[in-house]
Design a protein around this motif. Structure first.
Motif, mmCIF file in Angstrom:
data_model
loop_
_atom_site.group_PDB
_atom_site.id
_atom_site.type_symbol
_atom_site.label_atom_id
_atom_site.label_comp_id
_atom_site.label_asym_id
_atom_site.label_seq_id
_atom_site.Cartn_x
_atom_site.Cartn_y
_atom_site.Cartn_z
ATOM 1 N N UNK A 151 12.560 16.722 -76.178
ATOM 2 C CA UNK A 151 13.328 15.640 -76.051
ATOM 3 C C UNK A 151 14.495 15.434 -77.085
ATOM 4 N N UNK A 152 14.005 15.757 -78.252
ATOM 5 C CA UNK A 152 14.653 15.597 -79.528
ATOM 6 C C UNK A 152 16.080 16.607 -79.418
ATOM 7 N N UNK A 153 15.715 17.675 -78.975
ATOM 8 C CA UNK A 153 16.813 18.610 -78.904
ATOM 9 C C UNK A 153 17.697 18.111 -77.745
ATOM 10 N N UNK A 154 17.280 17.609 -76.495
ATOM 11 C CA UNK A 154 17.972 17.081 -75.234
ATOM 12 C C UNK A 154 18.878 16.126 -75.897
ATOM 13 N N UNK A 155 18.290 14.925 -76.760
ATOM 14 C CA UNK A 155 18.988 13.908 -77.434
ATOM 15 C C UNK A 155 20.163 14.397 -78.292
#
Length: 227
Positions: A113-117
Motif C-alpha cells: 500500500x505504501x508503494x501504491x500511495x
C-alpha cells in the motif's frame, strides 16, 4: 534525512539486495513449476517483471529511480511472493491459518500500500507542478493519498474474492486467495497504515521523481503546442 541514510545502507548494498531478490524470484518460479503450483508461478513471474520496472522507467523516461526507491518497490513484491512460497520442506506458506508469522500478510499489505500511495503522490505532485489551474493544499493531498490507497485496497480485495471464487468453480488453483472477512478488514487497516507512511514521508523520497515527471509533462505540452 532519508530513511536509507539513517540505517546506513549504501546504494551499492541496496542494488545488491535487489539482485538477490531477483535471483530468488527466479528460484521461486522454478519451485512453482516443480510443484505444479500456478499461483506461485504467476505471482513470481509478475513480481520479477516489477523488479525491472524502476530501471525501465529510468532508462525510457529519465525518472530518477534511485537504489532506495528500487529496493522499496522490489521488497514489496518479493515479500508477497515469499509469503506464497514459504520455506520448502518447513513452512508451506506465510499466509492463512497456521502461519508461523500471523501478521505477515498484513505487513506485506502495508508495504504494498505504501508503494501504491507513493505512486499516487508522485502523479498528483507532478500534475500540481505542471499546471497552474491545480493547487492542492498539503492537508488535502494527505487525505487524497489515503483515499486513493483505500479505494485501491477495496478494488484489490474484490479482485481477490472474484479470482478465488472463479478458481473454486473451475476446480483449479487460485492465483489470489482470500481468508475471510476478518482478514479482509485487517488488510484494509494495514493498507491505511502503508498509505499514512507514504503520505508522511513522500516529500523526502519522491520529490525528485515528481519533478522529473513534471518536466516530461511540460515537454509534452510544448511539443503539442508546436513550441
Amino acid at each position: 534525512m532519508r530513511l536509507r541514510d539513517r540505517v546506513g545502507l549504501s546504494a551499492r548494498r541496496q542494488r545488491q539486495a535487489v539482485r538477490v531478490m531477483q535471483v530468488l524470484l527466479v528460484v521461486f518460479v522454478g519451485i512453482g513449476i516443480g510443484e505444479g503450483n500456478t499461483g506461485v508461478i504467476v505471482n513470481a513471474c509478475i513480481a520479477l517483471g516489477v523488479t525491472f520496472a524502476p530501471a525501465a522507467l529510468e532508462r525510457e523516461y529519465d525518472l530518477p529511480m534511485d537504489a532506495g526507491l528500487t529496493l522499496w518497490v522490489c521488497s514489496a513484491v518479493f515479500l508477497h511472493v515469499l509469503g506464497t512460497v514459504g520455506v520448502p520442506g518447513l513452512v508451506e506458506s506465510f499466509y492463512g491459518e497456521g502461519s508461523p508469522l500471523p501478521f505477515y500478510d498484513h505487513v506485506t499489505h502495508a508495504l504494498s500500500a505504501s508503494v501504491v500511495a507513493a505512486t499516487g503522490y508522485t502523479v498528483v505532485r507532478a500534475v500540481e507542478e505542471h499546471t497552474d489551474t491545480v493547487s492542492l493544499p498539503p492537508r488535502f493531498t494527505f487525505v487524497f493519498i489515503l483515499m486513493f490507497v483505500l479505494a485501491f485496497g477495496v478494488l484489490w480485495e474484490v479482485v481477490e474474492f472474484a479470482v478465488s471464487g472463479a478458481a473454486t468453480l473451475v476446480g483449479g488453483g487460485s492465483v489470489l486467495t482470500q481468508y475471510g472477512i476478518e482478514d479482509t478488514m485487517l488488510d484494509l487497516v494495514f493498507n491505511t497504515v502503508g498509505g499514512v507512511v507514504a503520505a508522511v514521508w513522500g516529500t523526502a523520497h519522491l520529490t525528485d521523481v515528481a519533478s522529473a515527471l513534471t518536466r516530461r509533462l511540460d515537454g509534452a505540452r510544448r511539443r503539442d503546442a508546436g513550441e
